[in-house]
Motif scaffolding. Structure first.
Motif, PDB file in Angstrom:
ATOM      1  N   UNK A  44       0.824  -1.218   0.000  1.00 37.86           N
ATOM      2  CA  UNK A  44       0.000   0.000   0.000  1.00 37.86           C
ATOM      3  C   UNK A  44       0.856   1.264   0.000  1.00 37.86           C
ATOM      4  N   UNK A  45       0.496   2.258  -0.785  1.00 39.98           N
ATOM      5  CA  UNK A  45       1.252   3.522  -0.772  1.00 39.98           C
ATOM      6  C   UNK A  45       1.297   4.112   0.635  1.00 39.98           C
ATOM      7  N   UNK A  46       2.440   4.710   0.949  1.00 41.57           N
ATOM      8  CA  UNK A  46       2.585   5.385   2.232  1.00 41.57           C
ATOM      9  C   UNK A  46       2.728   4.472   3.430  1.00 41.57           C
ATOM     10  N   UNK A  47       3.062   3.194   3.220  1.00 43.05           N
ATOM     11  CA  UNK A  47       3.071   2.249   4.342  1.00 43.05           C
ATOM     12  C   UNK A  47       4.459   1.807   4.788  1.00 43.05           C
ATOM     13  N   UNK A  48       5.504   2.167   4.057  1.00 40.14           N
ATOM     14  CA  UNK A  48       6.842   1.665   4.375  1.00 40.14           C
ATOM     15  C   UNK A  48       7.640   2.655   5.216  1.00 40.14           C
ATOM     16  N   UNK A  49       8.233   2.156   6.290  1.00 37.37           N
ATOM     17  CA  UNK A  49       9.176   2.957   7.061  1.00 37.37           C
ATOM     18  C   UNK A  49      10.570   2.904   6.450  1.00 37.37           C
ATOM     19  N   UNK A  50      10.841   1.866   5.691  1.00 39.66           N
ATOM     20  CA  UNK A  50      12.131   1.761   4.992  1.00 39.66           C
ATOM     21  C   UNK A  50      11.949   0.968   3.711  1.00 39.66           C
ATOM     22  N   UNK A  51      12.483   1.504   2.626  1.00 36.75           N
ATOM     23  CA  UNK A  51      12.511   0.839   1.320  1.00 36.75           C
ATOM     24  C   UNK A  51      13.975   0.735   0.927  1.00 36.75           C
ATOM     25  N   UNK A  52      14.463  -0.494   0.706  1.00 37.42           N
ATOM     26  CA  UNK A  52      15.900  -0.732   0.542  1.00 37.42           C
ATOM     27  C   UNK A  52      16.194  -1.261  -0.855  1.00 37.42           C
ATOM     28  N   UNK A  53      17.112  -0.584  -1.531  1.00 41.78           N
ATOM     29  CA  UNK A  53      17.661  -1.068  -2.788  1.00 41.78           C
ATOM     30  C   UNK A  53      19.157  -1.292  -2.572  1.00 41.78           C
ATOM     31  N   UNK A  54      19.518  -2.465  -2.125  1.00 36.71           N
ATOM     32  CA  UNK A  54      20.922  -2.782  -1.890  1.00 36.71           C
ATOM     33  C   UNK A  54      21.522  -3.462  -3.095  1.00 36.71           C
ATOM     34  N   UNK A  55      22.360  -2.751  -3.852  1.00 35.23           N
ATOM     35  CA  UNK A  55      23.010  -3.314  -5.051  1.00 35.23           C
ATOM     36  C   UNK A  55      21.966  -3.838  -6.039  1.00 35.23           C
ATOM     37  N   UNK A  56      20.974  -3.019  -6.333  1.00 34.04           N
ATOM     38  CA  UNK A  56      19.870  -3.415  -7.216  1.00 34.04           C
ATOM     39  C   UNK A  56      19.754  -2.493  -8.425  1.00 34.04           C
ATOM     40  N   UNK A  57      19.805  -1.198  -8.203  1.00 36.59           N
ATOM     41  CA  UNK A  57      19.481  -0.246  -9.273  1.00 36.59           C
ATOM     42  C   UNK A  57      20.384  -0.413 -10.492  1.00 36.59           C
ATOM     43  N   UNK A  58      21.632  -0.793 -10.272  1.00 38.55           N
ATOM     44  CA  UNK A  58      22.555  -0.923 -11.399  1.00 38.55           C
ATOM     45  C   UNK A  58      22.200  -2.112 -12.300  1.00 38.55           C
ATOM     46  N   UNK A  59      21.338  -2.996 -11.827  1.00 41.19           N
ATOM     47  CA  UNK A  59      20.927  -4.162 -12.625  1.00 41.19           C
ATOM     48  C   UNK A  59      19.672  -3.905 -13.453  1.00 41.19           C
ATOM     49  N   UNK A  60      19.043  -2.737 -13.280  1.00 41.30           N
ATOM     50  CA  UNK A  60      17.756  -2.479 -13.930  1.00 41.30           C
ATOM     51  C   UNK A  60      17.934  -1.739 -15.251  1.00 41.30           C
ATOM     52  N   UNK A  61      16.978  -1.985 -16.165  1.00 45.21           N
ATOM     53  CA  UNK A  61      17.006  -1.266 -17.444  1.00 45.21           C
ATOM     54  C   UNK A  61      16.662   0.202 -17.250  1.00 45.21           C
ATOM     55  N   UNK A  62      15.694   0.479 -16.380  1.00 47.85           N
ATOM     56  CA  UNK A  62      15.272   1.861 -16.145  1.00 47.85           C
ATOM     57  C   UNK A  62      15.134   2.105 -14.643  1.00 47.85           C
ATOM     58  N   UNK A  63      16.240   2.213 -13.929  1.00 47.25           N
ATOM     59  CA  UNK A  63      16.164   2.420 -12.482  1.00 47.25           C
ATOM     60  C   UNK A  63      15.491   3.737 -12.107  1.00 47.25           C
ATOM     61  N   UNK A  64      15.575   4.724 -12.993  1.00 51.48           N
ATOM     62  CA  UNK A  64      14.962   6.016 -12.687  1.00 51.48           C
ATOM     63  C   UNK A  64      13.437   5.881 -12.596  1.00 51.48           C
ATOM     64  N   UNK A  65      12.847   5.117 -13.495  1.00 52.86           N
ATOM     65  CA  UNK A  65      11.397   4.908 -13.465  1.00 52.86           C
ATOM     66  C   UNK A  65      10.986   4.126 -12.228  1.00 52.86           C
ATOM     67  N   UNK A  66      11.781   3.129 -11.852  1.00 56.00           N
ATOM     68  CA  UNK A  66      11.457   2.328 -10.662  1.00 56.00           C
ATOM     69  C   UNK A  66      11.502   3.198  -9.410  1.00 56.00           C
ATOM     70  N   UNK A  67      12.512   4.062  -9.310  1.00 55.63           N
ATOM     71  CA  UNK A  67      12.593   4.972  -8.164  1.00 55.63           C
ATOM     72  C   UNK A  67      11.378   5.893  -8.097  1.00 55.63           C
ATOM     73  N   UNK A  68      11.015   6.460  -9.219  1.00 57.40           N
ATOM     74  CA  UNK A  68       9.868   7.370  -9.238  1.00 57.40           C
ATOM     75  C   UNK A  68       8.583   6.647  -8.869  1.00 57.40           C
ATOM     76  N   UNK A  69       8.422   5.426  -9.356  1.00 51.62           N
ATOM     77  CA  UNK A  69       7.219   4.661  -9.050  1.00 51.62           C
ATOM     78  C   UNK A  69       7.140   4.292  -7.573  1.00 51.62           C
ATOM     79  N   UNK A  70       8.239   3.796  -7.005  1.00 51.10           N
ATOM     80  CA  UNK A  70       8.201   3.218  -5.671  1.00 51.10           C
ATOM     81  C   UNK A  70       8.371   4.240  -4.552  1.00 51.10           C
ATOM     82  N   UNK A  71       8.761   5.481  -4.895  1.00 48.78           N
ATOM     83  CA  UNK A  71       8.887   6.506  -3.849  1.00 48.78           C
ATOM     84  C   UNK A  71       7.571   6.698  -3.118  1.00 48.78           C
ATOM     85  N   UNK A  72       6.463   6.479  -3.796  1.00 51.82           N
ATOM     86  CA  UNK A  72       5.153   6.675  -3.169  1.00 51.82           C
ATOM     87  C   UNK A  72       4.840   5.628  -2.113  1.00 51.82           C
TER      88      UNK A  72
END
Length: 560
Positions: free
Chosen positions: A81-109
């Protein structure tokens, strides 16, 4: 590192930045789940969820998380659910994605209003990258910076921009530097070329030394709090338990800055930034103590005395009209008994019971035919002396099935009439806990004196957290341990002999009591439970600073 081993070790820099009292955490790309397993030992109450697409790794991680989402993070949004996380962790993940910028924008919520995003990414400016390129030896590898699965690259600056583009507020960044000497040597070798292209060697070294960066970001600027403690000189684990470990717990919260040391100084701050200066067991008994307190008050900080022993042990405190407690805005202590003792000198007192930072994996009860009794305390020679004859008698009867581990107390160690004993001089806290962890029983004698009645139950908490069965005096420990359930209470020396003989006859009973003690610590005496109360109290002090300062000046007008 093979794929099966991915995520088998927790990144300590990510771990330290997960809010210790987080209610819900999502670990994206958790691998085998070591990060979740380690955090679980610090806060068993947190709901830990993870994302892991690899079936084998997800199976391993499922042991440590409440739920593992087996999805492709790019094609499928986490079912959170949006607004429910106290911590969202991307440990050594973003560099493996095709579009990490889109994933960050989507999951920030997904973050709560005060939730924190944690990111660990490799540094494309790392000196080792340049060294391999210049030498013509650059090749993909199966792990590390040159992992063949890396699709995107970030520098410190481009990661900063990515976080901002996602609508997040970058808070801080930690460079992870593992070979500083080699980085400096390479920068020195490159100095002529760097100068030729107009790049300062020092600037390039700053950018190229880190292998990775760990970032923290939030949806909105966090509430700031600066905590500084002037500690005792290190003695045993006193500083660790009362200051250093609580400070690490508080610093896991975004916006909270901590510093501790015998002469720790407040940083330069804008007047509106909340600040608290904690004085650990400062007696304030000298003629210059008033000037010392005037100087501290002039910093604008709220002054807190941290005291966890009977002040009567130091008559000089009363000799200076209890300035140690009257001359500060507030007092923090470890027990209700100490609060009541100190309340005539200061109306603002908080009690924070001694607690553990985490529950390590048990290391004891590996040999059912043998038990080891741990005794490690400062200044307890008089407390243990009445028990020594009975203990020696049981040791003789046990014929090697009972051993004794002694830390610090050389006199009591010498009085033990057995070859099955080991002595360690006064040790640092990590060594003390390691030695305790290898024992099955903890001996906690306290004679019924005023000084001892003001002690805390810390040693029972430590023993329980390490899965030891405590044999303890009624003084202090009867209020914490349930006899026969979470410990054994010894009203007299004869009861020590009775209980030891019973445990040697039935070691499984010692294990059952130790497991119950560990459950008590897990439910009631972990620092995760104290993060919010401590921080709320410090913030309350700051909000009431005018009122508290006026009360301080009424108690000690000379501080004006």
């Amino acid at each position: 590192m093979t794929q099966a081993a991915y995520g088998a070790q927790a990144n300590p820099d990510l771990l330290a930045r997960i809010p210790l009292d987080a209610r819900r955490v999502l670990d994206v790309g958790c691998g085998a789940g070591a990060l979740g397993a380690t955090f679980r030992r610090r806060n068993p109450a947190t709901r830990l969820e993870a994302v892991e697409a690899d079936p084998a790794l997800a199976e391993q991680a499922a042991r440590h998380y409440d739920l593992v989402h087996r999805i492709d993070i790019e094609s499928t949004a986490p079912p959170i659910p949006p607004g429910s996380l106290d911590a969202l962790i991307y440990g050594d993940v973003l560099e493996h994605l095709r579009d990490p910028w889109a994933v960050l924008q989507r999951d920030a919520a997904l973050l709560a209003e005060d939730g924190v995003l944690l990111v660990c990414v490799p540094n494309v400016e790392f000196w080792g990258f340049a060294a391999q390129l210049l030498a013509g030896r650059w090749r993909y590898t199966d792990q590390g910076l040159f992992d063949r699965t890396h699709l995107r690259w970030f520098s410190r600056q481009t990661m900063l921009e990515a976080l901002r583009e996602a609508g997040l507020q970058p808070l801080d960044v930690l460079p992870r530097i593992f070979e500083p000497e080699r980085a400096e040597a390479f920068a020195e070798a490159m100095a002529p070329a760097l100068k030729a292209i107009g790049v300062a060697k020092e600037d390039w070294l700053r950018r190229s030394a880190p292998l990775q960066y760990v970032w923290r970001a939030t949806r909105r600027p966090p509430r700031l709090m600066v905590l500084v403690a002037r500690t005792l000189r290190p003695v045993g684990g006193v500083n660790d338990v009362r200051i250093l470990e609580p400070f690490r717990a508080l610093a896991s919260r975004p916006g909270v800055s901590t510093a501790a040391g015998p002469e720790a100084q407040l940083p330069k701050l804008e007047p509106e930034v909340p600040r608290v200066l904690i004085l650990q067991r400062r007696l304030l008994d000298r003629p210059e103590s008033l000037d010392y307190l005037r100087g501290l008050r002039a910093t604008g900080a709220l002054l807190v005395q941290e005291f966890d022993d009977d002040p009567a042990h130091w008559p000089v405190i009363a000799g200076n009209n209890n300035l140690a407690f009257r001359g500060v805005h507030a007092v923090q202590t470890s027990t209700p008994a100490l609060r009541d003792l100190l309340s005539p000198f200061n109306d603002e007192i908080a009690v924070f019971p001694n607690a553990l930072a985490e529950l390590p994996e048990p290391q004891n009860f590996r040999d059912p035919s043998r038990l080891t009794l741990f005794f490690g305390a400062l200044n307890r020679e008089a407390d243990i002396a009445p028990f020594l004859p009975v203990l020696n008698q049981v040791l003789a009867e046990a014929a090697g099935r009972l051993a004794v581990e002694v830390v610090h107390d050389q006199k009591s160690f010498a009085a033990l009439d057995t070859p099955h004993k080991r002595y360690t001089p006064t040790a640092d806290y990590a060594t003390y806990r390691r030695l305790m962890a290898g024992c099955e029983l903890a001996f906690l004698p306290l004679a019924d004196t005023r000084f001892n009645r003001m002690k805390s139950d810390l040693k029972a908490v430590e023993a329980g957290g390490l899965r030891l069965c405590s044999l303890a005096s009624p003084t202090v420990y009867a209020a914490s341990l349930r006899h026969g359930e979470t410990g054994l209470i010894l009203p007299d020396p004869e009861s020590l002999g009775h209980e030891l003989r019973a445990l040697l006859a039935e070691p499984t009973r010692a294990l059952a009591i130790a497991e119950a003690a560990r459950a008590w610590v897990r439910e009631e005496r972990l620092l995760a439970r104290q993060v919010a109360p401590r921080l709320d109290w410090y913030r309350s002090l700051w909000e009431r600073r005018a009122e508290l300062d006026a009360a301080l000046l009424r108690r000690v007008p000379a501080l004006a």
